[in-house]
Design an enzyme around this catalytic site. Structure first.
Site, PDB file in Angstrom:
ATOM      1  N   ASP A  10      18.147   0.813 -15.993  1.00 18.96           N
ATOM      2  CA  ASP A  10      18.912   1.383 -17.192  1.00 18.96           C
ATOM      3  C   ASP A  10      18.909   0.743 -18.472  1.00 18.96           C
ATOM      4  O   ASP A  10      19.920   0.355 -19.018  1.00 18.96           O
ATOM      5  CB  ASP A  10      20.397   1.640 -16.772  1.00 18.96           C
ATOM      6  CG  ASP A  10      21.149   0.246 -16.828  1.00 18.96           C
ATOM      7  OD1 ASP A  10      20.604  -0.719 -16.314  1.00 18.96           O
ATOM      8  OD2 ASP A  10      22.556   0.198 -16.967  1.00 18.96           O
ATOM      9  N   ASP A  15      17.374  -5.612 -19.027  1.00 16.65           N
ATOM     10  CA  ASP A  15      16.292  -4.735 -18.072  1.00 16.65           C
ATOM     11  C   ASP A  15      14.849  -4.927 -18.702  1.00 16.65           C
ATOM     12  O   ASP A  15      13.815  -4.966 -18.190  1.00 16.65           O
ATOM     13  CB  ASP A  15      16.683  -3.200 -18.078  1.00 16.65           C
ATOM     14  CG  ASP A  15      18.150  -2.928 -17.575  1.00 16.65           C
ATOM     15  OD1 ASP A  15      18.409  -2.493 -16.653  1.00 16.65           O
ATOM     16  OD2 ASP A  15      19.045  -3.290 -18.536  1.00 16.65           O
ATOM     17  N   VAL A 124      18.573  -2.647 -10.862  1.00 17.81           N
ATOM     18  CA  VAL A 124      19.199  -3.538 -11.862  1.00 17.81           C
ATOM     19  C   VAL A 124      20.014  -2.913 -12.893  1.00 17.81           C
ATOM     20  O   VAL A 124      20.632  -2.938 -13.899  1.00 17.81           O
ATOM     21  CB  VAL A 124      18.433  -4.408 -12.655  1.00 17.81           C
ATOM     22  CG1 VAL A 124      17.605  -5.290 -11.746  1.00 17.81           C
ATOM     23  CG2 VAL A 124      17.285  -3.594 -13.367  1.00 17.81           C
ATOM     24  N   HIS A 242      20.918 -11.019 -17.149  1.00 17.38           N
ATOM     25  CA  HIS A 242      21.126 -10.650 -15.631  1.00 17.38           C
ATOM     26  C   HIS A 242      19.956 -10.146 -15.023  1.00 17.38           C
ATOM     27  O   HIS A 242      19.568 -10.630 -13.899  1.00 17.38           O
ATOM     28  CB  HIS A 242      22.351  -9.454 -15.481  1.00 17.38           C
ATOM     29  CG  HIS A 242      23.421  -9.811 -16.561  1.00 17.38           C
ATOM     30  ND1 HIS A 242      24.573 -10.493 -16.284  1.00 17.38           N
ATOM     31  CD2 HIS A 242      23.752  -9.225 -17.769  1.00 17.38           C
ATOM     32  CE1 HIS A 242      25.515 -10.815 -17.165  1.00 17.38           C
ATOM     33  NE2 HIS A 242      24.926  -9.836 -18.150  1.00 17.38           N
ATOM     34  N   ASP A 243      19.417  -8.980 -15.384  1.00 11.49           N
ATOM     35  CA  ASP A 243      18.351  -8.420 -14.656  1.00 11.49           C
ATOM     36  C   ASP A 243      16.940  -9.151 -14.498  1.00 11.49           C
ATOM     37  O   ASP A 243      16.450  -9.055 -13.318  1.00 11.49           O
ATOM     38  CB  ASP A 243      18.065  -6.998 -15.207  1.00 11.49           C
ATOM     39  CG  ASP A 243      19.427  -6.047 -15.279  1.00 11.49           C
ATOM     40  OD1 ASP A 243      20.175  -6.481 -14.835  1.00 11.49           O
ATOM     41  OD2 ASP A 243      19.168  -5.067 -16.342  1.00 11.49           O
TER      42      ASP A 243
HETATM   43  C1  BDR Z   1      24.468  -5.556 -15.864  1.00 10.23           C
HETATM   44  O1  BDR Z   1      25.106  -4.220 -16.643  1.00 10.23           O
HETATM   45  C2  BDR Z   1      24.192  -3.889 -17.513  1.00 10.23           C
HETATM   46  O2  BDR Z   1      24.740  -3.759 -19.038  1.00 10.23           O
HETATM   47  C3  BDR Z   1      23.026  -5.006 -17.609  1.00 10.23           C
HETATM   48  O3  BDR Z   1      21.741  -4.373 -17.795  1.00 10.23           O
HETATM   49  C4  BDR Z   1      23.040  -5.671 -16.326  1.00 10.23           C
HETATM   50  O4  BDR Z   1      22.218  -4.767 -15.230  1.00 10.23           O
HETATM   51  C5  BDR Z   1      25.355  -6.438 -16.002  1.00 10.23           C
HETATM   52  O5  BDR Z   1      26.681  -6.326 -15.773  1.00 10.23           O
HETATM   53 CA    CA Z   2      20.764  -2.921 -16.277  1.00 12.41          CA
END
Ligand code: BDR
Ligand code: CA
Length: 313
Positions: A10, A15, A124, A242-243
């Site tokens: 997304d 990402d 993700v 994160h991703d």
């Molecule tokens: C997740 O939420 C999204 O905003 C980021 O891309 C990540 O996948 C983190 O909570």
């Molecule tokens: Ca994401």
């Protein structure tokens, strides 16, 4: 041998770093990307994904546009606050690339059915595409060797006190996926918040002199600005990406530390909807279904990004 993956995104600043890491790693064969509603609407997550591939000179990676709404809660989109961590469109030139014809869910089903059972799914974003594919064609399940998900939280949420964004936005979809019976690795906030990328690291990424290094530096700095202002981490001047950690966990599983436990997703609770309920003490008497990451190796993660994003197509 390189691991074949489909990255479900997304896109989103983190990402985008995940896409570049997967596309440029010699240890990954990126079969394609599917887009989903999440950080922003489906038009923008698709445009952003295409922008990333054009920017790094990999226009050949197929991008398939997917679900535009969560399975059961269309109102969740309005609850998603516009975020300075992502914005709507990425800070990259508009793309000339187009998504592939057809729907991402149908492509996922066809690709998995035609495969040798060797394509790992890496969602993700919210799990709407993956859950819809499972519901529409359960015969894909034996073809999926593993699902590595960025999502969930045990200690603290980010969308609510209880829940992490990807799970919270479409909890019904997440529940279907974590209970689908295939091997699942969850990379939750508990791990991603342990592997921060700093302002100094952004300087190192930019100094690589590659398109991926430049874009990653831009996105990391944007994320640090947003996190410092709205969700400060345990140290200032650094933010989770994160991703990208989920992608790195495929390349080198030791970048995270997991426990194999029963995990389910709350879909009913007024205060806890979207929570990943982690049964560390096996009180539910259910068998373990998820390898849940509670820690990550920050140095290793940053070193991997610097190595991979220093590459060119
Ligand atoms: C997740 O939420 C999204 O905003 C980021 O891309 C990540 O996948 C983190 O909570
Ligand atoms: Ca994401």
């Amino acid at each position: 041998m390189a691991t074949k993956i489909i990255l479900d995104v997304d896109t989103g600043t983190d990402d985008a770093v995940a896409l570049m890491t997967a596309a440029l790693s010699p240890d990954i064969q990126l079969v394609g990307a599917t887009t989903v509603n999440g950080n922003t609407g489906i038009d923008s997550t698709t445009e952003n994904t295409l922008r990333v591939f054009e920017w790094i000179g990999m226009p050949q990676v197929p991008v398939h546009r997917g679900m535009s709404r969560p399975l059961a809660r269309p109102q969740m989109q309005q609850l998603n606050p516009a975020s300075r961590i992502h914005g709507d469109l990425l800070d990259l030139p508009p793309t000339t690339l187009k998504p592939q014809p057809g729907h991402a869910v149908d492509w996922l089903i066809d690709t998995l059915l035609a495969s040798d059972g060797d394509i790992t799914l890496v969602p993700v974003g919210p799990l709407t595409n993956i859950a819809t594919a499972i519901q529409k064609e359960p015969a894909i399940l034996p073809k999926i060797p593993e699902i590595v998900i960025m999502g969930g939280a045990h200690d603290h949420g980010n969308s609510t006190a209880s829940a992490e964004f990807n799970i919270w936005l479409d909890p019904e979809a997440a529940r279907i996926v974590v209970n689908c019976g295939r091997p699942i690795r969850l990379v939750p906030l508990d791990a991603t918040h342990r592997a921060l990328v700093s302002t100094e690291d952004a300087g190192r990424l930019r100094a690589l002199g590659t398109p991926a290094g430049e874009a990653a530096a831009r996105f990391v700095l944007q994320r640090i600005d947003g996190y410092d202002a709205t969700q400060p981490m345990h140290r200032a001047g650094a933010a989770p990406v994160h991703d990208a950690l989920a992608v790195c966990a495929i390349i080198d599983p030791s970048v995270i530390t997991t426990q194999f436990i029963p995990v389910d997703v709350e879909t009913g609770g007024e205060l806890s909807v979207g929570r990943t309920v982690c049964d560390f003490r096996f009180r539910s008497r259910r068998p373990a279904n998820v390898h849940f990451a509670m820690d990550a190796d920050e140095r290793k993660f940053v070193a991997m990004l610097l190595d991979i994003l220093g590459r060119t197509a």
